[in-house]
Design a protein around this motif. Structure first.
Motif, PDB file in Angstrom:
ATOM      1  N   THR A  64       0.843  -1.184   0.000  1.00  0.00           N
ATOM      2  CA  THR A  64       0.000   0.000   0.000  1.00  0.00           C
ATOM      3  C   THR A  64       0.888   1.248   0.000  1.00  0.00           C
ATOM      4  O   THR A  64       2.107   1.162   0.166  1.00  0.00           O
ATOM      5  CB  THR A  64      -0.895   0.027   1.259  1.00  0.00           C
ATOM      6  OG1 THR A  64      -0.036   0.171   2.409  1.00  0.00           O
ATOM      7  CG2 THR A  64      -1.729  -1.242   1.382  1.00  0.00           C
ATOM      8  N   GLU A  65       0.261   2.392  -0.116  1.00  0.00           N
ATOM      9  CA  GLU A  65       1.005   3.650  -0.060  1.00  0.00           C
ATOM     10  C   GLU A  65       1.720   3.785   1.283  1.00  0.00           C
ATOM     11  O   GLU A  65       2.872   4.224   1.342  1.00  0.00           O
ATOM     12  CB  GLU A  65       0.068   4.841  -0.280  1.00  0.00           C
ATOM     13  CG  GLU A  65       0.798   6.156  -0.394  1.00  0.00           C
ATOM     14  CD  GLU A  65      -0.117   7.310  -0.764  1.00  0.00           C
ATOM     15  OE1 GLU A  65       0.169   8.437  -0.306  1.00  0.00           O
ATOM     16  OE2 GLU A  65      -1.099   7.088  -1.489  1.00  0.00           O
ATOM     17  N   ALA A  66       1.078   3.384   2.355  1.00  0.00           N
ATOM     18  CA  ALA A  66       1.702   3.434   3.687  1.00  0.00           C
ATOM     19  C   ALA A  66       2.910   2.490   3.752  1.00  0.00           C
ATOM     20  O   ALA A  66       3.925   2.826   4.360  1.00  0.00           O
ATOM     21  CB  ALA A  66       0.685   3.074   4.766  1.00  0.00           C
ATOM     22  N   ASP A  67       2.793   1.308   3.122  1.00  0.00           N
ATOM     23  CA  ASP A  67       3.926   0.377   3.076  1.00  0.00           C
ATOM     24  C   ASP A  67       5.104   1.001   2.340  1.00  0.00           C
ATOM     25  O   ASP A  67       6.251   0.879   2.774  1.00  0.00           O
ATOM     26  CB  ASP A  67       3.537  -0.934   2.375  1.00  0.00           C
ATOM     27  CG  ASP A  67       2.501  -1.740   3.125  1.00  0.00           C
ATOM     28  OD1 ASP A  67       2.447  -1.649   4.379  1.00  0.00           O
ATOM     29  OD2 ASP A  67       1.727  -2.453   2.452  1.00  0.00           O
ATOM     30  N   TRP A  68       4.832   1.663   1.217  1.00  0.00           N
ATOM     31  CA  TRP A  68       5.901   2.300   0.439  1.00  0.00           C
ATOM     32  C   TRP A  68       6.531   3.446   1.216  1.00  0.00           C
ATOM     33  O   TRP A  68       7.748   3.652   1.151  1.00  0.00           O
ATOM     34  CB  TRP A  68       5.396   2.779  -0.921  1.00  0.00           C
ATOM     35  CG  TRP A  68       5.213   1.656  -1.893  1.00  0.00           C
ATOM     36  CD1 TRP A  68       4.034   1.169  -2.375  1.00  0.00           C
ATOM     37  CD2 TRP A  68       6.240   0.853  -2.492  1.00  0.00           C
ATOM     38  NE1 TRP A  68       4.272   0.114  -3.229  1.00  0.00           N
ATOM     39  CE2 TRP A  68       5.615  -0.094  -3.325  1.00  0.00           C
ATOM     40  CE3 TRP A  68       7.629   0.836  -2.404  1.00  0.00           C
ATOM     41  CZ2 TRP A  68       6.321  -1.038  -4.070  1.00  0.00           C
ATOM     42  CZ3 TRP A  68       8.339  -0.104  -3.147  1.00  0.00           C
ATOM     43  CH2 TRP A  68       7.689  -1.017  -3.963  1.00  0.00           C
ATOM     44  N   GLU A  69       5.726   4.181   1.975  1.00  0.00           N
ATOM     45  CA  GLU A  69       6.278   5.261   2.799  1.00  0.00           C
ATOM     46  C   GLU A  69       7.182   4.700   3.894  1.00  0.00           C
ATOM     47  O   GLU A  69       8.251   5.242   4.157  1.00  0.00           O
ATOM     48  CB  GLU A  69       5.148   6.098   3.406  1.00  0.00           C
ATOM     49  CG  GLU A  69       4.453   6.983   2.392  1.00  0.00           C
ATOM     50  CD  GLU A  69       3.246   7.719   2.959  1.00  0.00           C
ATOM     51  OE1 GLU A  69       3.100   7.790   4.204  1.00  0.00           O
ATOM     52  OE2 GLU A  69       2.445   8.220   2.151  1.00  0.00           O
ATOM     53  N   ALA A  70       6.766   3.611   4.508  1.00  0.00           N
ATOM     54  CA  ALA A  70       7.607   2.971   5.529  1.00  0.00           C
ATOM     55  C   ALA A  70       8.889   2.440   4.895  1.00  0.00           C
ATOM     56  O   ALA A  70       9.977   2.556   5.472  1.00  0.00           O
ATOM     57  CB  ALA A  70       6.834   1.841   6.218  1.00  0.00           C
TER      58      ALA A  70
END
Length: 178
Positions: free
Chosen positions: A83-89
């Motif tokens: 997800t976008e949150a995974d990519w940010e992490a």
């Protein structure tokens, strides 16, 4: 034993691979010598890369690929499902965060290096292979041998050591490799 010393169980091809990897690790460590945490966080090019972030990233890459040698694709995230949150992490692996220190990420890198060296020195065979994880950059869905993974770790470390050299020279004129 430090990550710059030869692993006592390694000989032949394994010793050669570990010696090349140790040399590239040393280039990266040399690029961050005598820096403050603030300097290690500073961007000096249009890129988002920083010296502290590079050390942290190279450490994570080495740890993940070494784990892949043992566990196969289960050791890696499902990049196609992130997800976008995974990519940010994931992007945080490229940054020295405010609660992190350069000395802390260097200590972590040293631990990863020792674990990788132990794995390479003691693997039953460098020919053992694992299927690659699902990812947009692995289109052919092939497999990699432990040898190829170690070569990939060496290439990643060398590439990012070169990035670190450029960033360090831009930061304060110090050179790593020239």
């Amino acid at each position: 034993m430090t990550a710059t010393e030869q692993h006592p169980a390694a000989s032949g091809e394994r010793a050669d691979l570990l010696a090349i990897l140790a040399r590239q690790r040393n280039f990266l460590r040399f690029a961050v010598r005598e820096l403050t945490d603030d300097q290690a966080r500073q961007r000096t090019t249009d890129s988002e890369l920083t010296l502290g972030g590079l050390v942290k990233h190279v450490s994570a890459v080495e740890r993940n690929w070494a784990e892949f040698i043992v566990k196969g694709p289960a050791a890696m995230p499902d990049f196609n499902a992130m997800t976008e949150a995974d990519w940010e992490a994931w992007a945080d692996d490229f940054k020295l965060l405010p609660d992190e220190t350069l000395s802390g990420v260097l200590a972590g890198y040293e631990q990863v290096a020792r674990q990788t060296d132990e794995l390479v020195a003691t693997l039953p065979s460098l020919d053992d292979a694992q299927p690659l994880p699902e990812a947009p950059w692995f289109q052919d869905a092939s497999e990699w041998s432990a040898r190829r993974v170690v070569l990939h770790i060496i290439a990643e470390t060398a590439q990012h050591s070169g990035h670190a050299d450029i960033i360090r020279e831009s930061l304060d004129g110090q050179k790593t490799m020239g």
